[in-house]
Design an enzyme around this catalytic site. Structure first.
Site, PDB file in Angstrom:
ATOM      1  N   CYS A   1       0.820  -1.212   0.000  1.00  0.00           N
ATOM      2  CA  CYS A   1       0.000   0.000   0.000  1.00  0.00           C
ATOM      3  C   CYS A   1       0.855   1.264   0.000  1.00  0.00           C
ATOM      4  O   CYS A   1       0.568   2.221  -0.732  1.00  0.00           O
ATOM      5  CB  CYS A   1      -1.006  -0.014   1.149  1.00  0.00           C
ATOM      6  SG  CYS A   1      -0.317  -0.115   2.808  1.00  0.00           S
TER       7      CYS A   1
ATOM      8  N   HIS B   1      -3.039   0.699   6.778  1.00  0.00           N
ATOM      9  CA  HIS B   1      -3.354   0.687   5.347  1.00  0.00           C
ATOM     10  C   HIS B   1      -3.571   2.120   4.880  1.00  0.00           C
ATOM     11  O   HIS B   1      -3.971   2.982   5.667  1.00  0.00           O
ATOM     12  CB  HIS B   1      -4.603  -0.164   5.087  1.00  0.00           C
ATOM     13  CG  HIS B   1      -4.905  -0.374   3.639  1.00  0.00           C
ATOM     14  ND1 HIS B   1      -3.972  -0.840   2.747  1.00  0.00           N
ATOM     15  CD2 HIS B   1      -6.049  -0.160   2.909  1.00  0.00           C
ATOM     16  CE1 HIS B   1      -4.525  -0.928   1.540  1.00  0.00           C
ATOM     17  NE2 HIS B   1      -5.777  -0.515   1.617  1.00  0.00           N
TER      18      HIS B   1
ATOM     19  N   HIS C   1      -5.924   1.951  -4.033  1.00  0.00           N
ATOM     20  CA  HIS C   1      -5.226   1.329  -2.907  1.00  0.00           C
ATOM     21  C   HIS C   1      -4.719  -0.051  -3.302  1.00  0.00           C
ATOM     22  O   HIS C   1      -5.072  -0.602  -4.344  1.00  0.00           O
ATOM     23  CB  HIS C   1      -6.132   1.268  -1.668  1.00  0.00           C
ATOM     24  CG  HIS C   1      -7.181   0.199  -1.732  1.00  0.00           C
ATOM     25  ND1 HIS C   1      -7.465  -0.635  -0.674  1.00  0.00           N
ATOM     26  CD2 HIS C   1      -8.030  -0.179  -2.729  1.00  0.00           C
ATOM     27  CE1 HIS C   1      -8.437  -1.466  -1.003  1.00  0.00           C
ATOM     28  NE2 HIS C   1      -8.801  -1.210  -2.239  1.00  0.00           N
TER      29      HIS C   1
END
Length: 243
Positions: free
Chosen positions: A126, A194, A206
């Site tokens: 990420c 994240h 993402h």
């Protein structure tokens, strides 16, 4: 590569079997030489970690021009980790299968597209996607916090997103979110673990663990897990950022 170099690589693969062998090819003037290196991996039959001291010794002799490792009892097909590490080294990788004795060479791929990247922790993850977005979109190099272990688990002290967003150049802002903002989330963990980028049309770019990078609508599940939305301070038009 010259046949003498290939023969040296195959001999090293045979000697290390069933462990993965690893080494480098170096060049000095017109002389090409293979340097066997120690494999320091904790799982040497599955992975390799090339000894930094051995790599340095090869560099002292000449210019390192390629990385080498073997796949014991497997084909030369590169794993996603092989490809990612090849990209990171910016050097060709020679992969040999043993005992089959096949040889394959892969080349660095350069900057990958933002969508449909394979997930490789510490390389294509990420934060790696966030870094690439800012590099490709704004020409900005963000600090590289990527690591190849699950830092979000409670057994590790790291808390990268919560501790580092400000020092990396992001700021809280006044007004509604906009395209290019960083969305920091907490997904099945006790830490903020994240992140993604808001895109036009309320979409989220993402790269979730174990998945290809993708665009998804920003709402529902992802919005519920959002801990903070911040904005990079040095992008033109981001005057709403707080100090």
């Amino acid at each position: 590569m010259r046949q003498k170099t290939i023969d040296a690589i195959m001999a090293h693969a045979a000697a290390e079997y069933p462990r993965e062998c690893c080494g480098v090819v170096a060049q000095k003037s017109r002389v090409e030489r293979y340097f066997p290196c120690r494999n320091l991996s904790a799982e040497p039959t599955e992975h390799f970690h090339l000894s930094p001291e051995d790599y340095a010794a090869a560099e002292d002799w000449g210019t390192v021009v390629a990385i080498v490792h073997s796949h014991p009892d497997a084909t030369t097909q590169p794993s996603e980790l092989d490809k990612a590490q090849c990209d990171a080294t910016l050097l060709p990788w020679h992969i040999v299968s043993w005992p089959e004795g096949d040889l394959r060479t892969i080349q660095p791929r350069g900057e990958l597209p933002l969508l449909e990247r394979p997930f490789v922790l510490g390389h294509f993850d990420c934060w790696g996607l966030v870094m690439s977005y800012f590099r490709q979109t704004h020409g900005i190099e963000l600090h590289d916090y990527r690591v190849d272990y699950p830092w979000w688990e409670n057994s590790y002290p790291d808390n990268f997103y919560q501790d580092c967003w400000y020092e990396c150049g992001f700021r809280e802002f006044d007004g509604p979110p906009q395209e290019g903002d960083l969305v920091i989330m907490q997904v099945q963990a006790d830490k903020w673990n994240h992140a993604g980028i808001l895109l036009e049309g309320n979409m989220l770019l993402h790269h979730l663990y174990g998945h290809l990078s993708q665009r998804v609508p920003y709402g529902g599940y992802w919005q519920e897990r959002t801990m903070k939305i911040v904005r990079y301070k040095d992008v033109r038009g981001n005057e709403a950022c707080r100090k």
